[in-house]
Each structure stands twice: as structure tokens, then as C-alpha cells.
Design a protein around this motif. Structure first.
Motif, short mmCIF file in Angstrom:
data_model
loop_
_atom_site.label_atom_id
_atom_site.label_comp_id
_atom_site.label_asym_id
_atom_site.label_seq_id
_atom_site.Cartn_x
_atom_site.Cartn_y
_atom_site.Cartn_z
N TYR A 1 0.67 -0.76 0.20
CA TYR A 1 0.06 -0.11 -0.56
C TYR A 1 1.14 1.51 0.31
O TYR A 1 1.71 1.32 0.19
N SER A 2 0.22 2.38 -0.31
CA SER A 2 0.86 3.89 -0.29
C SER A 2 0.93 4.13 0.87
O SER A 2 -0.05 4.74 1.35
N PRO A 3 2.10 4.35 1.28
CA PRO A 3 2.18 5.28 2.85
C PRO A 3 1.26 6.41 2.86
O PRO A 3 0.15 6.33 4.49
N TYR A 4 1.51 7.61 1.66
CA TYR A 4 0.57 8.69 2.20
C TYR A 4 -1.07 8.47 0.68
O TYR A 4 -0.34 8.57 -0.06
N ALA A 5 -1.71 7.58 1.10
CA ALA A 5 -2.42 7.04 0.15
C ALA A 5 -3.66 8.30 -0.53
O ALA A 5 -3.97 9.45 0.30
N TYR A 6 -3.47 8.00 -1.67
CA TYR A 6 -4.58 9.55 -2.31
C TYR A 6 -5.87 9.08 -2.71
O TYR A 6 -6.86 9.76 -3.16
N PHE A 7 -6.26 8.24 -2.63
CA PHE A 7 -7.04 7.58 -2.43
C PHE A 7 -7.23 5.36 -1.83
O PHE A 7 -6.16 5.45 -0.93
#
Ligand SMILES: [Zn+2]
Length: 488
Positions: free
Chosen positions: A205-211
Motif C-alpha cells: 500500500y501507499s503510505p500517503y494514500a491518494y484514495f
């Protein structure tokens, strides 16, 4: 109970490798990190609150320096203690996958939030609102989650050798990496291994999620981004394995691509973007059996391919991509090459709808000119006060990621529109005056008006990035390109 004892209890209750007999050992591991003295009481028993308190203890004990980098490194070392080892995590993930792909991703997503790998608290600071436009409701976000980089960290990153370790932030070698000044902490980072086209890839997962459930699929090998038949095949394979996720790739050229061209990766997740809701404006006959094709009613030039047949879909996508790579149309300033430099590529996005595969191919051209030094098909000068960065995958799909500066800048624009004392940045003035001239601004409607107008600007940004415009000349040029694909 002390904060250390509370954290020990959390470790033992977590899916970490530690069990009851390890209690004393875990207690001492925590003391080794934060020091024996000066216990700080946590504000509540949330894991992140306990970690905050332990980081404070370490600061008081002189175990770390008071820098964002040192704080993050220690916090993630503590969170590593509540996290399963990569081998155990992968085994549980694929066991759950036998129940359903969603059970597996639910497990991994929950775990990545619980151990604070996904920075939920920072993400909550983002500003998000919808904006109605001619192309449906676009999604506007102002990105406030990424921490400000401190100058020492920037300098450290600049002085790093290019052959450093890990080679880049998308390499597998980040799994469990301690971090350092100018390089993010990754002790609590875990990666799922999967197979795509016979090769090993990672899923995280992306640590600074955009969605929602913003995922990254990364090549085990550190090699440059590329868009070709294998890319399309990998994307279809991912949505076959995870049918509740979409997945797309940034383009493989600067200006029209993402910020990481040096390591092949895709982004996916569980979100329906505005582009996915956009209808087909007109059907196309590409002459490939079993594949439906159409031009999407979307500001960026997009061909949607739909089929139950993976191979036929790959044939169609590869054909469009390859023709586009060599296609020029001087009448609309579309040029595949200038001075032997390639300008054309596509941004592909795949998803599953029932048993159908849907592949959207967005045509990209990264030329610059004296009139448009930042890019002919890039946000033009008059909208750069809102957005001047690359139009990458997420924005292509209709979700604007606007810079943090806009939060305060737009508040000043609001004051200006209301005739109050303000510190509006000069570059917003022509836009603000245009809004003022056409709208009756009141204290009650000013925020809604600004939101709507930001949405209009974002629609323009996307239109600038579109290679075939929605006018007679653009539509005729798009038809000529489609005819070239069909004739190929
Ligand atoms: Zn890499």
C-alpha cells in the motif's frame, strides 16, 4: 500500567511473532529503543498514541535527536514489533486469498493501517471535494499529508550516491529498512509477493494514500518504466487476481509520466474514478473480433477497450499503442518524434466489470515548444497558478492532487473576492477577477464558488493534456488516428 507495559501487551496481542513467554524479552527490546528512564504517559491506549509517548520518552532520554527523521525511524521500529514477519504475512495473505481475493486485501490493508505504515492521521488532513464539470463530477484534493521535508533531510538526500542502498523507494530492499536522514523509515514495511508474466512482483500500500486502498505493484527488478504488450498483460493479470481493484500505469516518458520513472511499477486500488464513470462518446470499429472499442467522453484522449477475451484485448491495446508510437498529425501539433526523440506513449488503466476486462488507453505526447516550454499537452501557463505539476495516472482519471500551498492561497482568494483585506498571491488575480466579473459573491457562497471554479480549472488542465481536443478539428484528427489504427 506503564506505557511500556501497555505496548508490550499490544505486541503480544498482535499478529507479531511474539507470544506470552516473550513478554520480558519484548519489554527489554522496547527499553533498548527508548531508554530505561523518564516514562511518558500516553493520551489513550491507541497504538499510535502509545508510540508517540514512547518516542517522547526516547527524546527525553537522549536516545534520538528531535528531528522528524529520528522520530519516524523510532516510531516505525516500535511498530515493527506488532507486525508479522514477511514470510508469515505472505502465508496468511495467500491463505485468505483462498477464501476470496478481497479477504486477502482486507487483511493486508487493515494490517498496514494498524501498524501505521499507512499514515492515516496525516492522510486525514487532506482537503477533498467534488466539482461538477461538463465531464462529470471531478475529484479535487489538496494534498496536506506529506510531511514538509526539513532542509537537512533534503541536503542529505542530494548528497547520496546514485548507487545507494536501497537503490530507490520502490525497491524490494525497503522491506524492513531502518531509514536514515533523507530516506524514509521502513522497519514496519511489508510486501506481498506475486507472479506476473512468470516474474516476481511486489504488492504494497501507499503510505500517503491518494484514495481508498491505494496500492503499488512493483517489479522485483529495479528497471525503468516501460509501456508495451507485457505492461498491458501484467495489468490484466492483476485485475484477474484482484477483480475488486483497478490498476494502471503511469506513462514511461517525462512530463506526461509520474515522478518515478526509474523503477517499473503500477498503481491500483479500490476506488471508482470519474473517468471510469465517463460514457462512450462514440463507438469505434477497430476490426478486432471480440473487442468493443469506443472514444470516452473525457477531456484527455481515451480509447476504451472491453472484452472477455484477454488475448484479443491485448492484441487491440498493443495495436493502438504501437500505431500511436509512430503517429504524427501536424495539423494538431501531434508529433511522434522530433530530432529522433520519442514523444509518444500511453497511460493504460485496467479493471474488471463482471466477466469483462476494461482497458482505457490514454494517448500522451510530451513535446515542448517555445510557446509551451513546460509541454504542449500539459497544463498551460494560465492554469499553472492552480496546477503546474505533471498530469500522472491519478489525475488522468479525474482526481486532482493539488499542492499544499493552495489551502492558504485559496483562503486569501476568498477574502479578495469578498473585498476584504487579503494577501492574495498575484498569480491568482486574473482568475479571481474573472470569477468576480461573472458571479455575485457573498460570504455564504464564496467557498462553494471557489470549489466550483477550481474544478473548472482542473477540467481545463485535463483538456490541455488531451492530444485531440473536443472541437471539430480535434474530433476529425481523432478519427484520422482511428482510421490509421484500423488500416494497420
Ligand atoms: Zn528501485
Amino acid at each position: 500500567m506503564t506505557t511500556v507495559d501497555q505496548f508490550v501487551q499490544a505486541v503480544l496481542a498482535s499478529p507479531s511473532p511474539y507470544t506470552g513467554l516473550d513478554q520480558i524479552y519484548v519489554h527489554n527490546r522496547i527499553l533498548a529503543l527508548v531508554g530505561d528512564d523518564n516514562p511518558v504517559t500516553a493520551v489513550d491506549d491507541q497504538l499510535t498514541s502509545l508510540t508517540d509517548a514512547l518516542v517522547q520518552t526516547a527524546l527525553t532520554n537522549g536516545k534520538i535527536e528531535d528531528t522528524p527523521s529520528d522520530r519516524d525511524i523510532l516510531a516505525d521500529q516500535l511498530m515493527d514489533l506488532v507486525t508479522p514477519l514477511p514470510s508469515a504475512l505472505n502465508q496468511t495473505f495467500w491463505n485468505k486469498y483462498q477464501t476470496s481475493p478481497q479477504a486477502a486485501t482486507d487483511y493486508f490493508y487493515h494490517l498496514s493501517k494498524a501498524n501505521d505504515y499507512i499514515k492515516t492521521r496525516a492522510i486525514a488532513k487532506n482537503v477533498v471535494f467534488p466539482a461538477t464539470t461538463d465531464f462529470g463530477d471531478l475529484e479535487i484534493t489538496i494534498n496536506l499529508s506529506k510531511p514538509e521535508k526539513d532542509p537537512k533531510a533534503i541536503a542529505a538526500a542530494r548528497n547520496q550516491p546514485q548507487d545507494g542502498y536501497p537503490l530507490c523507494q520502490l525497491c524490494m530492499e525497503n522491506e524492513g529498512y531502518l531509514g536514515r536522514l533523507g530516506y524514509p523509515a521502513r522497519s514496519n514495511h511489508r510486501i506481498i509477493r506475486l507472479t506476473l508474466g512468470g516474474e516476481t512482483w511486489g504488492f504494497q500500500y501507499s503510505p500517503y494514500a491518494y484514495f481508498n486502498e491505494h496500492s503499488i505493484f512493483l517489479d522485483q527488478v529495479h528497471r525503468p518504466m516501460v509501456i508495451n504488450r507485457q505492461t498491458f498483460s501484467n495489468l490484466l493479470e492483476i485485475v484477474k487476481q484482484f477483480p475488486h481493484y483497478f490498476v494502471g500505469s503511469n506513462a514511461d516518458l517525462p512530463i506526461v509520466g509520474g515522478s518515478m520513472l526509474s523503477h517499473e511499477h503500477y498503481q491500483g486500488g479500490r476506488h471508482v474514478f470519474p473517468m471510469m464513470k465517463a460514457p462512450i462518446a462514440r463507438q469505434l470499429d477497430l476490426g478486432i473480433a471480440g473487442v468493443e472499442a469506443g472514444i470516452v467522453k473525457w477531456p484527455m484522449s481515451t480509447i476504451r477497450l472491453t472484452s472477455t477475451d484477454q488475448v484479443a484485448l491485448l492484441d487491440a491495446a498493443t495495436k493502438i499503442h504501437n500505431v500511436w508510437m509512430d503517429y504524427s498529425d501536424e495539423s494538431v501539433a501531434v508529433r511522434a518524434y522530433t530530432d529522433n526523440v520519442r514523444h509518444h506513449t500511453t497511460t493504460p488503466i485496467a479493471r474488471k466489470v463482471g466477466d469483462q476486462y476494461v482497458l482505457d488507453l490514454v494517448l500522451r505526447d510530451n513535446q515542448t515548444s517555445t510557446q509551451y516550454p513546460d509541454g504542449i499537452f500539459h497544463p498551460h501557463q494560465d492554469v499553472q497558478h492552480i496546477k503546474k505539476e505533471n498530469i500522472g495516472l491519478i489525475e488522468v482519471m479525474g482526481r486532482a492532487i493539488l499542492p499544499a500551498r493552495l489551502k492558504t492561497e485559496l483562503q486569501e482568494v476568498a477574502k479578495y473576492l469578498l473585498g476584504r483585506h487579503n494577501q492574495m498571491v498575484a498569480m491568482h488575480q486574473p482568475w479571481a477577477d474573472a470569477i468576480k466579473a461573472k458571479t455575485n459573491i457573498t460570504a455564504d457562497n464564496v467557498d462553494a464558488v471557489i470549489d466550483r471554479e477550481v474544478g473548472q480549472v482542473f477540467a481545463r488542465v485535463l483538456a490541455d493534456a488531451g492530444v485531440f481536443k473536443w472541437d471539430a478539428a480535434g474530433e476529425a484528427a481523432f478519427n484520422r488516428f482511428v482510421a490509421a489504427v484500423k488500416a494497420d
